[in-house]
Design an enzyme around this catalytic site. Structure first.
Site, PDB file in Angstrom:
ATOM      1  N   GLU A  91       5.352  11.896  29.324  1.00  0.00           N
ATOM      2  CA  GLU A  91       5.986  10.965  28.402  1.00  0.00           C
ATOM      3  C   GLU A  91       5.760   9.499  28.747  1.00  0.00           C
ATOM      4  OE1 GLU A  91       7.702  11.539  25.577  1.00  0.00           O
ATOM      5  OE2 GLU A  91       7.257  13.660  25.723  1.00  0.00           O
ATOM      6  N   SER A 136      56.097  38.433   2.405  1.00  0.00           N
ATOM      7  CA  SER A 136      57.262  39.062   3.026  1.00  0.00           C
ATOM      8  C   SER A 136      57.462  38.710   4.484  1.00  0.00           C
ATOM      9  CB  SER A 136      57.171  40.579   2.891  1.00  0.00           C
ATOM     10  OG  SER A 136      57.040  40.925   1.539  1.00  0.00           O
TER      11      SER A 136
END
Lengths: 168, 776
Positions: free
Chosen positions: B184, B466
């Site tokens: 790089e 419920s």
């Protein structure tokens, strides 16, 4: 003769940088980093109806008959386990040294081992008293009381803790 | 004198020009200087901030071992293995154990807990029938209690929420650093941040249209770019990056910059979890730490730098291999590795393990709650200290069981449903907590537990149906006007609402059973008795009680609320049922027990807090009634999967049009809430009993818990009565159930029971009831 210094140095640097930038633009782009997409759609929840008619559906398959239930034997508070006892001892030595945070931490450990032991909740309540947290002392007393039903000694201690905490 | 004036003019002009140039340059310089100073401050702050930005380490609950603990030797071995303990011949170093049948000898590791240090110990643990029978030290003396080190479950950066495996300079292989530079930024050690030579070379290579061997960006530039999540390649961006690179190099050493690069650079994507840094990337691609990688692996990681998506070794293996081999060649060419090694390495496979999605955050739903609690309960400045340790309540065993049962359960529901009808894909959520403590031990946010997506357990608010009924009956019991045996009418009912409209709630099966005891109305989830009771105590009272039990906001006290037209997230339901299981004491659910600094000193410790929310005796009566839901009521089918003698208290819940299927309940040790539904809110055709309950029951059967044990309460006495009618029951007559009732409650005798009557009379009684039901 010269009015000001010729700004050759910085300009050249700027020019070099500009050149660098332009050239960098010619480098193939990094093909990386896709935009993260949400992995699951955020579901919409419809607002509940104002008046709901709920119809629970018991799925009535064949279930075995309910077992006969014997009447449970009368209960007293169980004796403190040796693990809890070790933590109680540790807590009391912390309390003696005024280290109430650590004293409470030891009892909280014990509560996870023996959650229904009223002795532990009493101890925690007493620590809160010493720390000046009277509201929590009362709550802990009530918790101890709810676990001490049938045990006269512990019931009395819990009621005493509640009374003391309420007075402050 | 032609010359003189011209010379004078030129002189005049040149002086002017020079002054002008000087002023202009000065202005440019001033602006540039200001801009550069700004950039300088920015980049230094970024760099130093990240450098000291060590992640917080998150731990699950520590396993505490004592005689009498329900624990199987295999479970202990599993915990030890997941802690990284090694099975050895002699447990003479920390982190080792020996297993001999039902006995384990363990050499524990020390750990600094929030309540003090736990030293390393050598203990011997014996088991019998799935219980720890003895715990002894090396000398054979009994040990009361030992605490293992807690399992590590992940890192979080408390400031930006991402996660990393941060590597110090010694942990980075030299081959990686040299390889990076060679590929790089060959001139890294010498340039000042930007490299005109590199740029020129790249330009030239571009022009030649050959393969790009080096980009024009230095490693420093790439690092700067990664700090600012901006892929716009505008001129201003590039200028900024270049300037910042130069400044960075002026401030910091090459070695530091390189180390930051190694920990920062973007290298892949796992769902919506970004993979930054070579440490994490090594785990992500190879499942191994960076230090264990070989040359071809390191070369692959370096290859990926140029384009993690383009060179993704899982999606584009050929491209990735080609680039990896190119990298190996370069490394050989520049002497990072020798030619022989390069040749061998190029022949090896990519060696990538696993999939991107399997690497997505472990326990993302639980970590989500941890993050929210940290934000809510702790000061931000405190959380920014480096190296924090976060101690949580997660129980990895329960978490794994819950994840599995939800995924399997939903698949099975869909399979059996597809025969009858098509529908949207099902999803679900599970929360598990303690009973006498507010510990959250497991959270499952969806059927794919690895995915960090919508956290249904915390955020999906759905009508609870419920599930609300226990609170209604609790309000009734607290009022003193109702007991579990109180007979309530199950018959058609019409209410006049405040709006002027009328409301006629019906039972699901549109049938009515006449007078029933409260326990039966609750267990069979009958609507009309519930509304009758609820209207008698008043919706306001029920709503206030819900808030008292731990809801943040009291629901609107409308009559429909009595049947559950309230939308809650599973964790809110868990809070409600935790308060019930806790005997009517409310303790806010918590996932974080303590936060310690790098030295192990508690930053802040969550203090256990409880508050009385309901009359403990009334809660005992309610919980006992809830056991009948599974024993005789809508939850009966759970007995298919639960151990036969395990008593559980719980409630089914189904919302309108069968969009939401719930079951919430508890054993002695754990409260478990399961929700099943479709994300698009479409009807699923599932009720609480047919959808959530099978998942719930199979999971609870896995726990190995003790059954729910009623607590005797002041003023209550166990009484036996007929479940169907609320009248007295005797053996052979009626269906006797034993529940705590207030002392002095009178249970009416059943005229059809008593000595001399046999089962035939029982049938006649049932016939009478049916007739009664028809007439009403």
């Amino acid at each position: 003769m010269t009015g000001g210094q010729s700004p050759a140095g910085p300009t050249a640097l700027l020019a070099a940088l500009l050149l660098a930038i332009l050239a960098a633009g010619c480098v193939p782009p990094d093909m990386g980093r896709p935009q993260p997409s949400t992995t699951a759609p955020v579901p919409s929840t419809a607002p509940p109806p104002a008046v709901a008619v709920i119809r629970p559906v018991p799925d009535l398959g064949e279930a075995p008959p309910a077992p006969a239930e014997p009447l449970p034997a009368p209960r007293t508070a169980p004796p403190v386990s040796s693990a809890s006892q070790a933590l109680l001892t540790q807590s009391r030595s912390h309390q003696a040294a005024g280290r109430y945070e650590q004293a409470a931490a030891s009892i909280e450990r014990a509560v996870r081992i023996e959650p229904r032991q009223p002795v532990l909740w009493l101890e925690l309540g007493n620590i809160r008293l010493k720390e000046g947290d009277f509201a929590q002392a009362e709550s802990m007393g009530r918790k101890a009381l709810s676990l001490a039903t049938g045990d006269a000694t512990l019931t009395a201690k819990a009621e005493q803790l509640i009374a003391t905490a309420k007075k402050r | 004198m032609a010359r003189k004036p011209r010379r004078g003019l030129r002189q005049y002009l040149s002086r002017r020009v020079l002054v002008g140039l000087g002023v202009g340059a000065g202005a440019i310089l001033a602006v540039a200087a200001a801009y550069i100073t700004l950039l300088d401050r920015q980049i230094v702050r970024q760099f130093e901030g990240r450098r000291w930005d060590l992640p917080a380490q998150v731990y699950a609950r520590p396993l505490e071992i004592y005689a009498g603990l329900r624990l199987a030797p295999d479970e202990l071995q599993h915990e030890l293995t997941s802690l990284g303990y090694a099975a050895t011949k002699k447990a003479d170093t920390q982190g080792t154990f020996i297993r001999t049948g039902p006995r384990l000898a363990v050499h524990t590791r020390p750990f600094q807990f929030w309540d003090g240090p736990e030293p390393a110990r050598r203990v011997s643990i014996s088991f019998s029938d799935g219980i720890v029978s003895a715990l002894a030290d090396a000398r054979g003396n009994d040990v009361a209690l030992i605490r293992l080190d807690p399992p590590f479950i992940g890192n979080i950066f408390t400031t930006h929420g991402e996660d990393r495996i941060v590597l110090g300079p010694d942990a980075v292989p030299a081959m990686l650093l040299d390889g990076l530079k060679v590929v790089e930024d060959r001139n890294f050690d010498r340039h000042g941040g930007v490299s005109p030579k590199a740029i020129a070379r790249a330009l030239w290579a571009n022009v030649r249209a050959g393969e790009i061997e080096q980009g024009g960006s230095t490693l420093t530039q790439q690092l700067v770019r990664s700090y600012f999540l901006d892929n716009r390649r505008t001129l201003t961006r590039k200028l900024r990056e270049a300037l910042m690179s130069v400044l960075l190099e002026l401030h910091f050493e090459k070695a530091d910059i390189l180390n930051a690069y190694v920990n920062e650079i973007y290298l892949g994507q796992a769902g919506d979890r970004a993979i930054h840094g070579f440490g994490l990337a090594s785990q992500f691609y190879f499942g191994r730490p960076l230090a264990e990688l070989q040359s071809q692996d390191i070369a692959l990681l370096i290859a990926i730098v140029r384009g993690p998506s383009y060179y993704d070794p899982r999606r584009h293996p050929q491209r990735a291999t080609e680039r990896r081999n190119r990298v190996l060649d370069l490394m050989a060419q520049f002497g990072v590795i020798d030619a022989e090694e390069a040749k061998r390495a190029k022949r090896r496979d990519l060696g990538v393990k696993g999939t991107a999605s399997s690497f997505a955050s472990y326990n993302p739903a639980f970590m989500d709650l941890v993050r929210r609690e940290l934000r809510a309960d702790y000061k931000e400045e405190d959380l920014q200290n480096a190296g924090l340790r976060i101690m949580t309540t997660l129980d990895p065993r329960i978490q794994a069981l819950a994840e599995r049962r939800l995924a399997e359960g939903l698949t099975e529901l869909e399979r059996s449903r597809s025969k009858r009808r098509k529908g949207s894909e099902l999803d679900g959520a599970i929360i598990v907590t303690g009973t006498q403590t507010p510990d959250v031990v497991a959270i499952v946010g969806g059927r794919n537990a690895r995915l960090k997506g919508f956290n249904r357990a915390l955020d999906a608010k759905r009508p609870i149906g419920s599930l609300v009924k226990p609170v209604v009956y609790l309000a009734g019991f607290e009022s003193g006007r109702y007991t579990a045996a109180t007979v309530i009418e199950d018959a058609p009912l019409t209410l006049k609402l405040d709006t002027g409209r009328t409301w006629s709630p019906q039972n699901y099966d549109k049938t009515y059973r006449g007078p029933v005891p409260a326990v039966r109305a609750l267990a069979e989830s009958l609507n009309t008795p519930t509304v009758r009771l609820g209207m008698d105590v008043g919706p306001k009272r029920v709503s206030a009680l819900m808030k008292g039990l731990g809801l943040e906001n009291a629901p609107r006290p409308l009559p429909s609320m009595l049947l559950g037209s309230v939308a809650l997230a599973p964790i809110e339901v868990a809070q409600l049922y935790n308060s019930l299981a806790n005997g009517g004491f409310r303790s806010p659910l918590k996932a974080v027990r303590a936060v310690l600094d790098a030295e192990g000193k508690p930053l802040e410790r969550y203090r256990l807090k409880i508050n009385r929310a309901a009359d403990p005796a009334a809660v005992q009566a309610l919980n006992a009634s809830l056991t009948q839901v599974v024993a005789r009521g809508t939850g009966r089918v759970a007995r298919t999967w639960l151990p036969p003698d395990l008593v559980v208290a719980g409630k089914t819940g189904t919302s309108d049009d069968l969009r939401d299927s719930w079951f919430a309940g508890f054993t002695n040790d754990h409260v478990t809430v399961v929700w099943v539904g479709a994300d698009d809110n479409s009807p699923t055709g599932l009720t609480g009993a047919s959808g959530a309950l099978p998942v719930w029951a199979r999971l609870v059967a896995d726990y190995g818990d003790a059954g729910y044990e009623p607590m005797p309460a002041e003023g209550l006495q166990d009484v036996s009565f007929d479940f169907a009618t609320g009248m007295m029951a005797e053996a052979g007559c009626g269906d006797p159930v034993t529940l705590p009732l207030p002392v002095g409650t009178v249970v009416p005798p059943n005229p059809l029971c008593g000595s001399g009557f046999n089962g035939l009379e029982g049938v006649a009684e049932q016939g009478m009831q049916w007739l009664r039901g028809l007439i009403n």
